[in-house]
Write a protein that holds these residues in place. Sequence first.
Motif, short mmCIF file in Angstrom:
data_model
loop_
_atom_site.label_atom_id
_atom_site.label_comp_id
_atom_site.label_asym_id
_atom_site.label_seq_id
_atom_site.Cartn_x
_atom_site.Cartn_y
_atom_site.Cartn_z
N HIS A 11 0.85 -1.19 0.00
CA HIS A 11 0.00 0.00 0.00
C HIS A 11 0.89 1.24 0.00
CE1 HIS A 11 -4.11 -1.43 0.30
NE2 HIS A 11 -3.72 -2.36 1.13
N GLN A 13 2.07 4.80 -0.61
CA GLN A 13 1.30 6.01 -0.75
C GLN A 13 2.16 7.13 -1.33
OE1 GLN A 13 -0.79 7.10 2.81
NE2 GLN A 13 -1.71 5.08 3.08
N GLU A 263 -5.22 10.81 3.55
CA GLU A 263 -4.60 11.08 4.85
C GLU A 263 -5.62 11.73 5.80
OE1 GLU A 263 -1.40 13.91 4.58
OE2 GLU A 263 -2.29 14.88 2.83
N LEU A 266 -8.19 8.96 6.92
CA LEU A 266 -7.60 8.09 7.95
C LEU A 266 -7.55 8.81 9.29
CD1 LEU A 266 -4.70 6.48 5.88
CD2 LEU A 266 -6.75 5.31 6.73
N GLY A 269 -10.96 8.99 10.91
CA GLY A 269 -11.62 7.72 11.20
C GLY A 269 -12.78 7.41 10.29
N ARG A 271 -15.02 5.70 7.28
CA ARG A 271 -15.12 4.39 6.63
C ARG A 271 -14.71 4.57 5.18
NH1 ARG A 271 -20.92 2.32 5.38
NH2 ARG A 271 -20.62 3.94 3.83
N ALA A 442 -9.33 -0.46 0.13
CA ALA A 442 -9.06 0.37 1.29
C ALA A 442 -7.95 -0.22 2.14
CB ALA A 442 -10.34 0.52 2.13
N PRO A 443 -7.08 0.62 2.69
CA PRO A 443 -6.01 0.10 3.55
C PRO A 443 -6.58 -0.47 4.83
CG PRO A 443 -6.08 2.50 3.65
CD PRO A 443 -7.04 2.09 2.57
N GLN A 444 -5.92 -1.49 5.35
CA GLN A 444 -6.33 -2.07 6.62
C GLN A 444 -5.82 -1.17 7.75
OE1 GLN A 444 -8.24 -4.88 7.05
NE2 GLN A 444 -8.47 -4.81 4.83
N VAL A 445 -6.76 -0.66 8.55
CA VAL A 445 -6.38 0.22 9.64
C VAL A 445 -6.07 -0.63 10.86
CG1 VAL A 445 -7.12 2.13 11.10
CG2 VAL A 445 -7.88 2.01 8.73
N GLU A 446 -4.82 -0.57 11.30
CA GLU A 446 -4.40 -1.37 12.44
C GLU A 446 -4.85 -0.72 13.73
OE1 GLU A 446 -0.25 -1.98 12.31
OE2 GLU A 446 -0.25 -3.03 10.39
N SER A 447 -5.18 -1.57 14.69
CA SER A 447 -5.58 -1.06 15.99
C SER A 447 -4.40 -0.40 16.68
CB SER A 447 -6.11 -2.22 16.87
OG SER A 447 -6.34 -1.78 18.18
#
Length: 590
Positions: A11, A13, A263, A266, A269, A271, A442-447
């Motif tokens: 991914h 950017q 950016e 993200l 937050g 979706r 969509a990029p995977q948003v890490e916790s």
Amino acid sequence: MNNITAFNTSHHQTGLEIAIIGMAGRFPGAKTIDQFWCNLRDGVESIATFSDAELIAAGVDPALLNHPNYVKAGTVLDDIELFDAAFFGYTPREAEILSPQHRFFLECAHEALENAGYNPQAYKSPIGVYAAASTNDYVLNNLFSNPDLVEAVGGFPIAIANGEYLSTLISYKLDLRGASITVQTACSSSLVAIHLACQGLLSGDCEMALAGGVSIRLPQKNGYLYQEGGILSDDGHCRTFDARAKGSMIGNGAGIIVLKRLEDALADGDRIEAVIKGSAINNDGAWKIGYTAPSIEGQANAIRAAQITAEIEPEAISYIEAHGTATPLGDPIEIAALSQAFRSSTEKKGFCAIGSIKSNMGHMDAAAGVAGVMKTALALRHQMLPPSLHFEHPNPKIDFTDSPFYVNTKLSEWKALDMPRRAGVSSFGIGGTNAHAILEEAPQVESIKTAETVEDKKPARPWQLLILSAKTETALETMTVNLAEHLQQYPELNFADVVHTLQVGRKTFGNRRTLVCRDRAEAIAALKSPDAGAIAFQEQTARQVTFLFPGQGSQYVNMGRELYQVEPTFRAEVDRCAKLLQTYLGLDLR
């Protein structure tokens, strides 16, 4: 491979990415985005065949019905005659002269912002509108044919309600302050609008953007005369890339996507449905057979320019949503142009699926590009490739076996392999304005936490305040039913997030219903209850919240403890007051 090949497997950017954070649309057989996806997934052809009685009732000349070349087929949008004029502040007379294209697009714009979770009244940054519409039949067939109406209303109001003012109309009615641009490049208009919206976001003309198009031809129940070598098919089907292809169909539809810089999306937050990695537009110029003819060079240059902007090499692209008009001339030229763009860096064969939404619902003209983008974004979200219909044997002028492409004819898993899923979307307009966009999942948003526990995922508040509001009691009842069904249909939703979006991501209207619930199951039961929270009417005001406690002896020890523990605003105010009083009382009231 050149020196940007490394971007293919991650991914990566560039800083130019644009996130798709919301969508809304009206398509044949689909009033909602979920219905739209289900029809595409299930290979539904949303093209209707009309009876003679239907055509005569729609005003078609009976003499046409027996013409050997008259094709009794088309696409129909439901409820085209309906419009909630009062909701958007229109009088009945204003609504009467407003084009159905403007009505549908306005409704979709409002819905798209809600889908993205944003209330334009509360969003402080400028929101832009980039819109496209087809030629307006309504003004000719329904207004100018009524001279009494024209005389009563006047020519200028009719022009505003039906002309090239689509984008500024949306900006005015929804109070949007960003750039507002109406685009007209024929069939490529809505993808060009999306490209311009991306550029507007990157240049700072807006912080969020609505982009899309609408095309509604009237009357909807109307056939057409087939002409050999024309752009419309001889049997009411669109057989993209097939040997039997003889053209497309006139399609009706409307679609809008909500865009924001990746950016920013993200950070906020949002979706994210999919990411636009890059896009490009150009024109063929005069180096082709005629004004309406497509150009291999023009299309190939636009496709390659989008890939370069996105810093994505062709081998990293596993699906193409083609323009796919199903004409004997257009289809081979499109595959030749795609092959030329892809062959700039790879000789690999048969690795990229290809299809066209036109095989499902015809050619939607100014809405065709956004429909293709929405289809592709949904495919990325669901990680499935919907089937392209009516393909049996390839056009003899197309050599798929020696090309990078194969026509995807059945629903199939979209495998990621060792890189993110990526796609290209093409839209080419009569007159030569070509547009192409590169989309990525969509990029995977890490916790933030590396090891979340179940307790960590619990909401900060044990009780949630569920708020619904609408302009009328009837609308509020419908909204209540819809929310209960939505919560049932999507059990994976975070209930606290749903509550938050309803509180801050929706406009507030006078008729309101509030429910206090602990979780999703309790909310569904409460919403389905016959007395699901009393409806209250409240004028919109800017009143602040005041905490008032009884002083007649009904108080008890720790009565405010839970409120203090779970409500940050209340806790902050108690802390502030306790600190102020400590100097005078010599003790901490807490």
